[in-house]
Motif scaffolding. Structure first.
Motif, mmCIF file in Angstrom:
data_model
loop_
_atom_site.group_PDB
_atom_site.id
_atom_site.type_symbol
_atom_site.label_atom_id
_atom_site.label_comp_id
_atom_site.label_asym_id
_atom_site.label_seq_id
_atom_site.Cartn_x
_atom_site.Cartn_y
_atom_site.Cartn_z
ATOM 1 N N LEU A 1 0.829 -1.212 0.000
ATOM 2 C CA LEU A 1 0.000 0.000 0.000
ATOM 3 C C LEU A 1 0.863 1.261 0.000
ATOM 4 O O LEU A 1 0.388 2.325 0.388
ATOM 5 C CB LEU A 1 -0.919 0.008 1.240
ATOM 6 N N TRP A 2 2.125 1.135 -0.465
ATOM 7 C CA TRP A 2 3.004 2.282 -0.356
ATOM 8 C C TRP A 2 2.605 3.439 -1.262
ATOM 9 O O TRP A 2 3.120 4.539 -1.142
ATOM 10 C CB TRP A 2 4.458 1.883 -0.627
ATOM 11 N N HIS A 3 1.650 3.220 -2.170
ATOM 12 C CA HIS A 3 1.201 4.312 -3.027
ATOM 13 C C HIS A 3 0.202 5.221 -2.311
ATOM 14 O O HIS A 3 -0.124 6.303 -2.808
ATOM 15 C CB HIS A 3 0.554 3.763 -4.291
ATOM 16 N N LEU A 4 -0.273 4.794 -1.144
ATOM 17 C CA LEU A 4 -1.215 5.601 -0.367
ATOM 18 C C LEU A 4 -0.470 6.460 0.647
ATOM 19 O O LEU A 4 0.646 6.139 1.053
ATOM 20 C CB LEU A 4 -2.211 4.699 0.370
ATOM 21 N N SER A 5 -1.099 7.536 1.068
ATOM 22 C CA SER A 5 -0.555 8.342 2.149
ATOM 23 C C SER A 5 -0.949 7.720 3.482
ATOM 24 O O SER A 5 -1.878 6.903 3.560
ATOM 25 C CB SER A 5 -1.095 9.771 2.070
ATOM 26 N N TYR B 1 -2.516 -1.918 11.715
ATOM 27 C CA TYR B 1 -2.357 -0.566 11.168
ATOM 28 C C TYR B 1 -0.900 -0.103 11.279
ATOM 29 O O TYR B 1 -0.324 0.417 10.306
ATOM 30 C CB TYR B 1 -3.289 0.371 11.924
ATOM 31 N N LEU B 2 -0.278 -0.327 12.429
ATOM 32 C CA LEU B 2 1.109 0.076 12.625
ATOM 33 C C LEU B 2 2.042 -0.701 11.701
ATOM 34 O O LEU B 2 2.997 -0.148 11.149
ATOM 35 C CB LEU B 2 1.520 -0.128 14.083
ATOM 36 N N LYS B 3 1.762 -1.991 11.509
ATOM 37 C CA LYS B 3 2.584 -2.809 10.609
ATOM 38 C C LYS B 3 2.494 -2.298 9.177
ATOM 39 O O LYS B 3 3.488 -2.283 8.447
ATOM 40 C CB LYS B 3 2.141 -4.267 10.679
ATOM 41 N N ILE B 4 1.304 -1.888 8.773
ATOM 42 C CA ILE B 4 1.133 -1.371 7.419
ATOM 43 C C ILE B 4 1.915 -0.078 7.236
ATOM 44 O O ILE B 4 2.600 0.113 6.215
ATOM 45 C CB ILE B 4 -0.356 -1.155 7.104
ATOM 46 N N LEU B 5 1.845 0.813 8.209
ATOM 47 C CA LEU B 5 2.601 2.069 8.118
ATOM 48 C C LEU B 5 4.096 1.801 8.033
ATOM 49 O O LEU B 5 4.812 2.452 7.256
ATOM 50 C CB LEU B 5 2.297 2.951 9.328
ATOM 51 N N THR B 6 4.583 0.840 8.817
ATOM 52 C CA THR B 6 6.007 0.500 8.790
ATOM 53 C C THR B 6 6.404 -0.079 7.439
ATOM 54 O O THR B 6 7.430 0.299 6.860
ATOM 55 C CB THR B 6 6.334 -0.511 9.901
ATOM 56 N N SER B 7 5.585 -0.972 6.907
ATOM 57 C CA SER B 7 5.902 -1.596 5.626
ATOM 58 C C SER B 7 5.858 -0.586 4.491
ATOM 59 O O SER B 7 6.621 -0.699 3.526
ATOM 60 C CB SER B 7 4.932 -2.746 5.339
ATOM 61 N N MET B 8 4.974 0.405 4.586
ATOM 62 C CA MET B 8 4.899 1.428 3.544
ATOM 63 C C MET B 8 6.219 2.163 3.419
ATOM 64 O O MET B 8 6.714 2.412 2.320
ATOM 65 C CB MET B 8 3.767 2.408 3.852
#
Length: 344
Positions: free
Chosen positions: A275-279, A329-336
Protein backbone atom coordinates in the motif's frame (compact mmCIF):
# COMPACT_ATOMS: atom_id res chain seq x y z
CA UNK A 1 -21.35 1.23 1.46
CA UNK A 2 -18.69 3.81 2.20
CA UNK A 3 -18.33 6.93 0.15
CA UNK A 4 -16.02 6.38 -2.78
CA UNK A 5 -12.57 7.94 -2.43
CA UNK A 6 -11.26 9.60 -5.57
CA UNK A 7 -7.66 9.36 -6.73
CA UNK A 8 -5.64 12.55 -6.68
CA UNK A 9 -4.61 14.11 -9.98
CA UNK A 10 -1.02 13.16 -9.19
CA UNK A 11 -2.02 9.50 -8.85
CA UNK A 12 -3.99 9.66 -12.12
CA UNK A 13 -0.95 11.14 -13.88
CA UNK A 14 1.32 8.42 -12.49
CA UNK A 15 -1.05 5.68 -13.60
CA UNK A 16 -1.29 7.06 -17.13
CA UNK A 17 2.45 7.60 -17.42
CA UNK A 18 3.37 4.14 -16.16
CA UNK A 19 0.77 2.43 -18.33
CA UNK A 20 1.97 4.30 -21.42
CA UNK A 21 5.54 3.27 -20.68
CA UNK A 22 4.47 -0.38 -20.48
CA UNK A 23 2.65 -0.11 -23.79
CA UNK A 24 5.70 1.35 -25.50
CA UNK A 25 7.89 -1.47 -24.17
CA UNK A 26 5.58 -4.39 -24.97
CA UNK A 27 5.53 -6.12 -28.34
CA UNK A 28 6.11 -3.12 -30.58
CA UNK A 29 6.34 -5.36 -33.62
CA UNK A 30 2.68 -6.34 -33.13
CA UNK A 31 1.51 -2.77 -33.70
CA UNK A 32 -0.93 -2.40 -36.56
CA UNK A 33 -1.70 0.77 -38.50
CA UNK A 34 -5.42 0.55 -39.27
CA UNK A 35 -7.00 2.00 -42.38
CA UNK A 36 -10.36 3.38 -41.28
CA UNK A 37 -11.87 2.34 -44.62
CA UNK A 38 -11.26 -1.29 -43.64
CA UNK A 39 -13.19 -0.96 -40.39
CA UNK A 40 -16.90 -1.15 -39.56
CA UNK A 41 -18.63 1.54 -37.50
CA UNK A 42 -17.81 1.66 -33.76
CA UNK A 43 -19.74 -0.70 -31.47
CA UNK A 44 -19.73 -1.29 -27.69
CA UNK A 45 -17.68 -4.07 -26.15
CA UNK A 46 -16.47 -5.51 -22.86
CA UNK A 47 -12.79 -6.25 -22.20
CA UNK A 48 -12.44 -9.88 -21.19
CA UNK A 49 -8.65 -9.93 -20.88
CA UNK A 50 -5.49 -8.02 -21.82
CA UNK A 51 -2.29 -9.47 -23.30
CA UNK A 52 0.36 -6.79 -23.84
CA UNK A 53 -0.89 -4.72 -26.76
CA UNK A 54 -3.63 -7.22 -27.55
CA UNK A 55 -7.06 -7.15 -25.93
CA UNK A 56 -9.86 -9.73 -26.02
CA UNK A 57 -13.16 -7.85 -26.46
CA UNK A 58 -16.62 -9.39 -26.18
CA UNK A 59 -19.33 -8.02 -28.45
CA UNK A 60 -23.07 -7.83 -27.71
CA UNK A 61 -23.56 -11.36 -29.11
CA UNK A 62 -20.99 -12.89 -26.77
CA UNK A 63 -18.36 -13.35 -29.46
CA UNK A 64 -14.77 -12.65 -28.39
CA UNK A 65 -12.56 -10.74 -30.84
CA UNK A 66 -8.88 -10.02 -30.35
CA UNK A 67 -8.11 -6.35 -30.90
CA UNK A 68 -5.32 -3.82 -31.00
CA UNK A 69 -5.55 -0.42 -29.36
CA UNK A 70 -5.23 3.03 -30.81
CA UNK A 71 -1.96 4.64 -29.75
CA UNK A 72 -3.93 7.43 -28.10
CA UNK A 73 -5.34 4.99 -25.51
CA UNK A 74 -3.12 4.84 -22.44
CA UNK A 75 -4.87 2.21 -20.35
CA UNK A 76 -7.14 -0.79 -20.96
CA UNK A 77 -7.82 -3.46 -18.33
CA UNK A 78 -10.16 -6.39 -17.77
CA UNK A 79 -13.69 -5.16 -17.08
CA UNK A 80 -13.37 -1.98 -19.14
CA UNK A 81 -16.30 -1.00 -21.33
CA UNK A 82 -14.97 0.15 -24.69
CA UNK A 83 -15.91 1.42 -28.12
CA UNK A 84 -14.22 -0.64 -30.83
CA UNK A 85 -14.31 -1.18 -34.59
CA UNK A 86 -14.46 -4.55 -36.29
CA UNK A 87 -12.30 -5.34 -39.31
CA UNK A 88 -14.21 -5.76 -42.58
CA UNK A 89 -11.72 -8.45 -43.58
CA UNK A 90 -11.34 -10.73 -40.54
CA UNK A 91 -8.30 -13.02 -40.49
CA UNK A 92 -8.96 -14.93 -37.29
CA UNK A 93 -6.01 -13.17 -35.66
CA UNK A 94 -6.29 -9.44 -34.86
CA UNK A 95 -9.73 -8.46 -36.13
CA UNK A 96 -10.51 -5.14 -34.48
CA UNK A 97 -9.20 -1.99 -32.85
CA UNK A 98 -10.25 -0.26 -29.64
CA UNK A 99 -11.13 3.37 -30.24
CA UNK A 100 -12.08 4.61 -26.76
CA UNK A 101 -12.55 3.50 -23.15
CA UNK A 102 -15.67 4.50 -21.22
CA UNK A 103 -15.33 6.20 -17.85
CA UNK A 104 -14.76 3.65 -15.10
CA UNK A 105 -17.02 3.35 -12.05
CA UNK A 106 -14.11 1.84 -10.11
CA UNK A 107 -10.59 0.60 -10.73
CA UNK A 108 -8.45 -1.74 -8.65
CA UNK A 109 -4.80 -0.72 -8.56
CA UNK A 110 -1.88 -2.93 -7.58
CA UNK A 111 1.40 -1.22 -6.71
CA UNK A 112 4.27 -2.56 -8.79
CA UNK A 113 7.84 -2.00 -7.64
CA UNK A 114 9.09 -1.15 -11.13
CA UNK A 115 6.05 0.48 -12.72
CA UNK A 116 4.33 2.23 -9.81
CA UNK A 117 0.55 1.93 -9.79
CA UNK A 118 -0.69 -0.80 -12.11
CA UNK A 119 -4.42 -1.10 -12.93
CA UNK A 120 -5.67 -4.68 -12.51
CA UNK A 121 -9.37 -4.49 -13.34
CA UNK A 122 -12.17 -1.94 -13.74
CA UNK A 123 -15.89 -1.49 -13.02
CA UNK A 124 -15.88 -3.86 -10.03
CA UNK A 125 -18.82 -4.07 -7.63
CA UNK A 126 -17.50 -6.66 -5.14
CA UNK A 127 -13.95 -7.48 -4.03
CA UNK A 128 -13.81 -11.09 -2.82
CA UNK A 129 -10.79 -11.27 -0.50
CA UNK A 130 -9.82 -14.94 -0.51
CA UNK A 131 -7.69 -16.32 2.33
CA UNK A 132 -7.07 -19.84 3.55
CA UNK A 133 -5.84 -21.66 6.62
CA UNK A 134 -2.99 -22.93 4.39
CA UNK A 135 -0.76 -20.98 3.88
CA UNK A 136 -1.15 -19.55 7.39
CA UNK A 137 -4.06 -17.13 7.66
CA UNK A 138 -2.76 -13.56 7.75
CA UNK A 139 -5.11 -10.94 9.17
CA UNK A 140 -2.63 -8.23 8.22
CA UNK A 141 -2.92 -9.12 4.53
CA UNK A 142 -6.71 -9.15 4.88
CA UNK A 143 -6.47 -5.66 6.39
CA UNK A 144 -4.37 -4.49 3.43
CA UNK A 145 -7.08 -5.58 1.01
CA UNK A 146 -9.76 -3.96 3.16
CA UNK A 147 -7.88 -0.65 3.03
CA UNK A 148 -7.66 -1.00 -0.76
CA UNK A 149 -11.40 -1.72 -0.92
CA UNK A 150 -12.24 1.30 1.22
CA UNK A 151 -10.03 3.59 -0.84
CA UNK A 152 -11.60 2.47 -4.14
CA UNK A 153 -15.20 2.30 -2.89
CA UNK A 154 -15.50 -1.40 -3.78
CA UNK A 155 -17.58 -3.47 -1.37
CA UNK A 156 -15.47 -6.27 0.22
CA UNK A 157 -16.38 -9.86 1.08
CA UNK A 158 -14.03 -11.98 3.20
CA UNK A 159 -13.86 -15.62 2.09
CA UNK A 160 -11.84 -18.20 4.02
CA UNK A 161 -11.20 -21.22 1.81
CA UNK A 162 -10.20 -24.80 2.74
CA UNK A 163 -12.60 -24.84 5.69
CA UNK A 164 -12.88 -28.62 5.31
CA UNK A 165 -9.40 -28.92 6.83
CA UNK A 166 -10.51 -27.39 10.14
CA UNK A 167 -11.28 -29.47 13.21
CA UNK A 168 -13.82 -28.11 15.71
CA UNK A 169 -11.17 -26.43 17.89
CA UNK A 170 -9.51 -24.68 14.94
CA UNK A 171 -12.87 -23.61 13.53
CA UNK A 172 -13.89 -22.04 16.85
CA UNK A 173 -10.59 -20.14 16.96
CA UNK A 174 -11.10 -18.95 13.38
CA UNK A 175 -14.65 -17.81 14.11
CA UNK A 176 -13.33 -15.69 16.96
CA UNK A 177 -10.86 -14.06 14.58
CA UNK A 178 -13.56 -13.36 12.01
CA UNK A 179 -15.88 -11.89 14.64
CA UNK A 180 -13.53 -8.92 14.65
CA UNK A 181 -14.55 -8.19 11.05
CA UNK A 182 -18.21 -9.05 11.46
CA UNK A 183 -18.43 -6.43 14.20
CA UNK A 184 -17.25 -3.93 11.59
CA UNK A 185 -20.04 -5.09 9.23
CA UNK A 186 -17.65 -6.87 6.88
CA UNK A 187 -19.38 -10.06 5.65
CA UNK A 188 -17.37 -13.27 6.10
CA UNK A 189 -17.81 -16.76 4.65
CA UNK A 190 -16.15 -20.08 5.41
CA UNK A 191 -16.01 -22.13 2.21
CA UNK A 192 -14.36 -25.18 0.73
CA UNK A 193 -13.82 -25.57 -2.99
CA UNK A 194 -13.18 -29.25 -2.39
CA UNK A 195 -16.28 -30.17 -0.35
CA UNK A 196 -18.61 -27.43 -1.60
CA UNK A 197 -19.15 -25.97 1.86
CA UNK A 198 -20.41 -22.39 1.72
CA UNK A 199 -20.46 -22.24 -2.09
CA UNK A 200 -24.22 -21.65 -2.27
CA UNK A 201 -23.85 -18.65 0.03
CA UNK A 202 -20.96 -17.36 -2.09
CA UNK A 203 -23.07 -17.58 -5.25
CA UNK A 204 -25.74 -15.41 -3.61
CA UNK A 205 -23.20 -12.61 -3.27
CA UNK A 206 -21.95 -12.75 -6.86
CA UNK A 207 -25.06 -13.58 -8.88
CA UNK A 208 -25.28 -9.97 -10.10
CA UNK A 209 -22.72 -7.29 -10.89
CA UNK A 210 -19.00 -7.81 -11.37
CA UNK A 211 -16.86 -9.41 -8.68
CA UNK A 212 -13.13 -10.01 -8.47
CA UNK A 213 -11.10 -12.62 -6.63
CA UNK A 214 -8.01 -11.22 -4.90
CA UNK A 215 -5.65 -12.85 -2.45
CA UNK A 216 -2.31 -14.52 -1.95
CA UNK A 217 -1.09 -17.31 -4.19
CA UNK A 218 -2.14 -20.76 -3.11
CA UNK A 219 -5.32 -19.84 -1.25
CA UNK A 220 -7.45 -21.60 -3.86
CA UNK A 221 -8.89 -18.87 -6.06
CA UNK A 222 -8.66 -21.05 -9.17
CA UNK A 223 -10.19 -23.98 -7.29
CA UNK A 224 -13.10 -21.77 -6.29
CA UNK A 225 -13.49 -20.75 -9.93
CA UNK A 226 -13.61 -24.44 -10.92
CA UNK A 227 -16.30 -25.10 -8.34
CA UNK A 228 -18.39 -22.15 -9.53
CA UNK A 229 -17.80 -22.99 -13.20
CA UNK A 230 -16.92 -26.70 -13.57
CA UNK A 231 -16.62 -26.36 -17.33
CA UNK A 232 -13.83 -23.83 -16.91
CA UNK A 233 -11.23 -26.37 -15.71
CA UNK A 234 -8.82 -23.61 -14.70
CA UNK A 235 -5.35 -24.83 -13.84
CA UNK A 236 -4.77 -25.40 -10.13
CA UNK A 237 -1.66 -26.26 -8.20
CA UNK A 238 -1.01 -27.51 -4.69
CA UNK A 239 0.79 -25.31 -2.17
CA UNK A 240 4.51 -26.02 -2.22
CA UNK A 241 5.29 -28.56 0.50
CA UNK A 242 8.80 -27.14 0.80
CA UNK A 243 8.26 -23.40 1.01
CA UNK A 244 4.64 -23.29 2.15
CA UNK A 245 4.12 -20.51 -0.39
CA UNK A 246 1.45 -20.60 -3.02
CA UNK A 247 2.12 -21.37 -6.65
CA UNK A 248 1.02 -18.79 -9.23
CA UNK A 249 -1.63 -20.35 -11.46
CA UNK A 250 -3.33 -17.31 -13.01
CA UNK A 251 -1.05 -15.13 -15.15
CA UNK A 252 -3.47 -12.49 -16.45
CA UNK A 253 -6.75 -11.10 -15.19
CA UNK A 254 -9.74 -12.54 -17.03
CA UNK A 255 -13.49 -11.98 -16.82
CA UNK A 256 -15.92 -14.92 -16.83
CA UNK A 257 -19.71 -14.99 -17.04
CA UNK A 258 -21.31 -17.17 -14.37
CA UNK A 259 -24.04 -19.60 -15.53
CA UNK A 260 -26.70 -18.12 -13.24
CA UNK A 261 -25.78 -14.46 -13.71
CA UNK A 262 -23.01 -12.15 -12.67
CA UNK A 263 -19.43 -11.70 -13.85
CA UNK A 264 -16.31 -12.85 -12.05
CA UNK A 265 -12.74 -11.65 -12.61
CA UNK A 266 -9.88 -13.97 -11.72
CA UNK A 267 -6.74 -11.94 -11.01
CA UNK A 268 -3.07 -12.92 -10.76
CA UNK A 269 -2.13 -14.16 -7.30
CA UNK A 270 0.23 -12.02 -5.26
CA UNK A 271 1.88 -12.91 -1.99
CA UNK A 272 1.68 -9.46 -0.44
CA UNK A 273 -0.53 -6.52 -1.25
CA UNK A 274 1.57 -3.36 -0.77
CA UNK A 275 0.00 0.00 0.00
CA UNK A 276 3.00 2.28 -0.36
CA UNK A 277 1.20 4.31 -3.03
CA UNK A 278 -1.22 5.60 -0.37
CA UNK A 279 -0.55 8.34 2.15
CA UNK A 280 -0.59 7.60 5.88
CA UNK A 281 -3.82 9.61 6.12
CA UNK A 282 -5.48 7.42 3.46
CA UNK A 283 -4.47 4.24 5.30
CA UNK A 284 -5.92 5.69 8.51
CA UNK A 285 -9.19 6.36 6.68
CA UNK A 286 -9.10 2.78 5.40
CA UNK A 287 -9.58 1.48 8.95
CA UNK A 288 -13.26 2.31 9.25
CA UNK A 289 -13.43 2.07 13.04
CA UNK A 290 -10.81 4.85 13.27
CA UNK A 291 -13.00 7.38 11.49
CA UNK A 292 -15.18 8.49 14.44
CA UNK A 293 -12.00 9.40 16.34
CA UNK A 294 -10.30 11.40 13.60
CA UNK A 295 -10.10 15.11 14.28
CA UNK A 296 -10.29 14.55 18.04
CA UNK A 297 -6.55 14.27 18.71
CA UNK A 298 -4.74 16.93 20.73
CA UNK A 299 -2.55 17.87 17.79
CA UNK A 300 -3.79 18.34 14.22
CA UNK A 301 -0.72 16.59 12.77
CA UNK A 302 -1.03 13.58 15.08
CA UNK A 303 0.55 10.46 13.56
CA UNK A 304 -1.51 8.14 15.82
CA UNK A 305 1.63 6.26 16.88
CA UNK A 306 3.17 7.79 19.99
CA UNK A 307 1.81 11.34 19.98
CA UNK A 308 0.40 12.58 23.30
CA UNK A 309 -3.34 13.14 23.35
CA UNK A 310 -4.01 10.76 20.43
CA UNK A 311 -7.72 9.93 20.24
CA UNK A 312 -7.10 6.66 18.38
CA UNK A 313 -4.66 5.39 21.00
CA UNK A 314 -7.20 6.40 23.65
CA UNK A 315 -9.89 4.41 21.80
CA UNK A 316 -7.62 1.36 21.77
CA UNK A 317 -6.99 1.69 25.49
CA UNK A 318 -10.73 2.00 26.16
CA UNK A 319 -11.60 -1.02 24.01
CA UNK A 320 -13.43 0.96 21.30
CA UNK A 321 -10.80 -0.14 18.76
CA UNK A 322 -9.48 -3.68 18.85
CA UNK A 323 -5.72 -3.84 19.56
CA UNK A 324 -5.28 -6.46 16.79
CA UNK A 325 -6.47 -3.97 14.20
CA UNK A 326 -4.37 -1.15 15.63
CA UNK A 327 -1.27 -3.39 15.57
CA UNK A 328 -2.06 -4.29 11.96
CA UNK A 329 -2.36 -0.57 11.17
CA UNK A 330 1.11 0.08 12.62
CA UNK A 331 2.58 -2.81 10.61
CA UNK A 332 1.13 -1.37 7.42
CA UNK A 333 2.60 2.07 8.12
CA UNK A 334 6.01 0.50 8.79
CA UNK A 335 5.90 -1.60 5.63
CA UNK A 336 4.90 1.43 3.54
CA UNK A 337 8.06 3.25 4.54
CA UNK A 338 10.23 0.18 3.92
CA UNK A 339 8.69 -0.94 0.63
CA UNK A 340 8.21 2.36 -1.17
CA UNK A 341 10.52 2.57 -4.21
CA UNK A 342 12.87 5.53 -4.34
CA UNK A 343 11.67 6.48 -7.83
CA UNK A 344 7.97 6.62 -6.90
Amino acid sequence: MTKKKHLTQRQHDRIAKNEQRRLQRSDKKASVVWDDQLLHAPEPGLVISRFGQHVDVEDNQGQIIRCNMRRTISSVVTGDKVSWCRSKQPTGSIDGVIEAVEERSSVLLRPDFYDGLKPVAANIDLMIIVSAILPALSLNIIDRYLVAAEMTGIKPLLVINKADLLDSTAQNALEQQLELYRQLDYPCLLVSARSGQGMTALLQYIHSGTSIFVGQSGVGKSSLMNNLMPELAAATQEVSAISGLGQHTTTVSRLYHLPNGGELIDSPGIREFALWHLSAEEVTQGFIEFRPWLGRCKFRDCKHISDPGCAIQHAVAEGAIRPERYDSYLKILTSMAQDKPNHF
